[in-house]
Design an enzyme around this catalytic site. Structure first.
Site: not given
Ligand SMILES: NC(=O)c1ccc[n+]([C@@H]2O[C@H](COP(=O)([O-])OP(=O)(O)OC[C@H]3O[C@@H](n4cnc5c(N)ncnc54)[C@H](O)[C@@H]3O)[C@@H](O)[C@H]2O)c1
Length: 439
Positions: A148, A204, A208, A253, A257, A260, A321
């Site tokens: 993503e 990915k 990054n 900046g 942070g 990711c 941000k």
């Molecule tokens: N946040 C971003 O901007 C972004 C962008 C691209 C990719 N990613 C990647 O996507 C992934 C998720 O990131 P995020 O920021 O959404 O994480 P997050 O911490 O916001 O969400 C993760 C969710 O998974 C849930 N979870 C944990 N264990 C679980 C289980 N056993 N069953 C079901 N749900 C469970 C948690 O309760 C939480 O709600 C990561 O690998 C991150 O690197 C994040």
């Protein structure tokens, strides 16, 4: 199509909501019962512009549902996404514990053929390990890697109009299934790129790594500019018009942070180490960033010397941000910790992240919902996040309220002349410090 998403965080909730908005029947699954209850009541656990309205609309239309029951949630879905967190573990590698736990649960639970796509950011080889876990399932489970690329703060637009969709598959029919699913989002001829799972996983991290490198690069150049009395803003213009360089993502900046870049850069370093490869550049990117997180504290220290201890410092902007309430690894947190260590009083304001910060610092800080209220009784103001509402403040008001008449700007928001005209001293990143009467 029926879709299940496991992990209803920033990525899972946005992806699920946008897929529901394009007519799919989506079930978002999470282990956090409180979060699922709130979502069922239309309460969004994160701040993301436009998300609340879309969640409510699609829930009302019956296309978006929420559950903690994995078996129930995935039952009717031919495609399941895993979007759980992959945080940094103690040794710097990506912690895949939750992801493998979910894969094992799926292997036990799935009873009809399905495709499971890994949306979480994971090291190369994870797809293959998950495929190995699925060999023990009752029926065929195909795996895919669908990294993503959404940005918090613009996540709906990024998901709905992606620059590209990347899918890593081992079998062309799996690629076709994703092409159909993403077709509504690719109508403006956005590329749909099919590759091996290994290449998708690596894409990915490389994306990054490139973005974080740009930030550390411009920060290092900004620091040199400051010492040699050049202005990074002018230099930026001087280089950006070269089409090979461009302007994007080259803003100096207080360091990057978020959830990711910091962990993903360290995961790349760790991945290289696993293959006995050096990762000199990524090591430097990380180190430059760690140092840059101290830049605002160091500027305050330069200004106040030892008398910084016991001063009252106001901070505008806490999220990593603007347009998000995500404070994971935000530079503002490093500054707050450094200031508290030497007994400063810290007054903070952020349009949406105050509650998240309160969860960490409790009553150690003074919280304010209004920017001007934050600076009451403060000696200096520090800007950590470039929220739009900070871009045009009343400098004469600030000069009246700040007893040491100092603004330290970690985002280079202001024209130094406008600030100093009001009688304030202005210290920003990669530009000479500007004092009243002499800019
Ligand atoms: N946040 C971003 O901007 C972004 C962008 C691209 C990719 N990613 C990647 O996507 C992934 C998720 O990131 P995020 O920021 O959404 O994480 P997050 O911490 O916001 O969400 C993760 C969710 O998974 C849930 N979870 C944990 N264990 C679980 C289980 N056993 N069953 C079901 N749900 C469970 C948690 O309760 C939480 O709600 C990561 O690998 C991150 O690197 C994040």
């Amino acid at each position: 199509m029926n879709i299940a998403i496991i992990g209803t965080g920033y990525v899972g909730l946005v992806s699920g909501t946008c897929l529901a908005e394009s007519g799919n029947q989506v079930c978002c699954i999470d282990i956090d019962q409180g979060k699922i209850d709130r979502l069922r009541n239309g309460i969004i656990p994160i701040y993301e512009p436009g998300l609340e309205e879309l969640v409510r609309h699609n829930s009302k239309e019956g296309r978006l549902t929420f559950t903690t029951d994995l078996a129930e949630g995935i039952k009717d879905a031919p495609i399941i996404f895993i979007a759980v967190g992959t945080p940094q573990s103690m040794n710097g590698s990506a912690d895949l514990g939750t992801l493998f736990h979910v894969a094992k649960l799926l292997a036990k639970t799935i009873e009809t053929p399905k495709i499971v796509a890994i949306k979480s950011t994971v090291p190369v080889g994870t797809n293959a390990k998950v495929a190995e876990i699925f060999k023990g399932a009752k029926c065929r489970i195909d795996t895919a890697s669908n990294p993503e690329f959404l940005k918090e703060g613009a996540a709906i637009a990024d998901f709905s109009k992606p620059d590209r969709v990347v899918v890593g598959v081992r079998d062309s029919h799996v690629g076709e299934a994703f092409h159909n699913l993403y077709r509504p989002f690719l109508r403006t001829e956005r590329p749909f790129l099919v590759m091996s799972p290994e290449s998708a996983e690596m894409t990915k991290y490389v994306a990054n790594a490139m973005l974080a490198t740009k930030i550390s690069f411009i920060n290092e150049m900004a620091n040199i500019c400051e010492s040699v009395k050049a202005d990074i803003n002018d230099v930026r213009k001087g280089i950006g018009h070269d089409e090979r360089i461009g302007f994007q993502f080259l803003f100096p900046g207080a360091g990057y942070g978020g959830s990711c870049f910091p962990k993903d850069i360290r995961a790349v370093i760790h991945m290289a180490r696993d293959y006995n490869l050096p990762s000199l550049l990524m090591g430097a990117v990380d180190e430059v960033n760690e140092q840059q997180k101290s830049v605002l504290f160091n500027k305050l220290k330069q200004h106040f010397g030892d008398s910084l201890a016991n001063k009252t410092i106001a901070i505008w902007g806490l999220s990593f941000k603007p347009r998000t309430d995500d404070i994971r690894e935000a530079p503002a947190l490093s500054l707050i910790r450094d200031l508290l260590k030497i007994n400063c009083t810290v007054r903070v304001h952020d349009p949406v992240a105050l509650n998240n910060v309160r969860e960490i610092f409790g009553d150690k800080l003074n919280y304010s919902t209004r920017p001007m209220e934050t600076v009451e009784g403060a000696h200096a103001l520090v800007i950590c996040t470039e929220w739009k509402e900070f871009q045009n403040p009343d400098f004469s008001q600030l000069a009246l309220k700040l007893s040491d008449k100092l603004i330290v700007d970690g985002r280079n928001l202001y024209n130094p002349d406008a600030v100093t005209l009001a009688g304030l001293t202005y210290d920003s990143i990669g530009r000479a410090k500007a004092t009243p009467g002499r800019t």
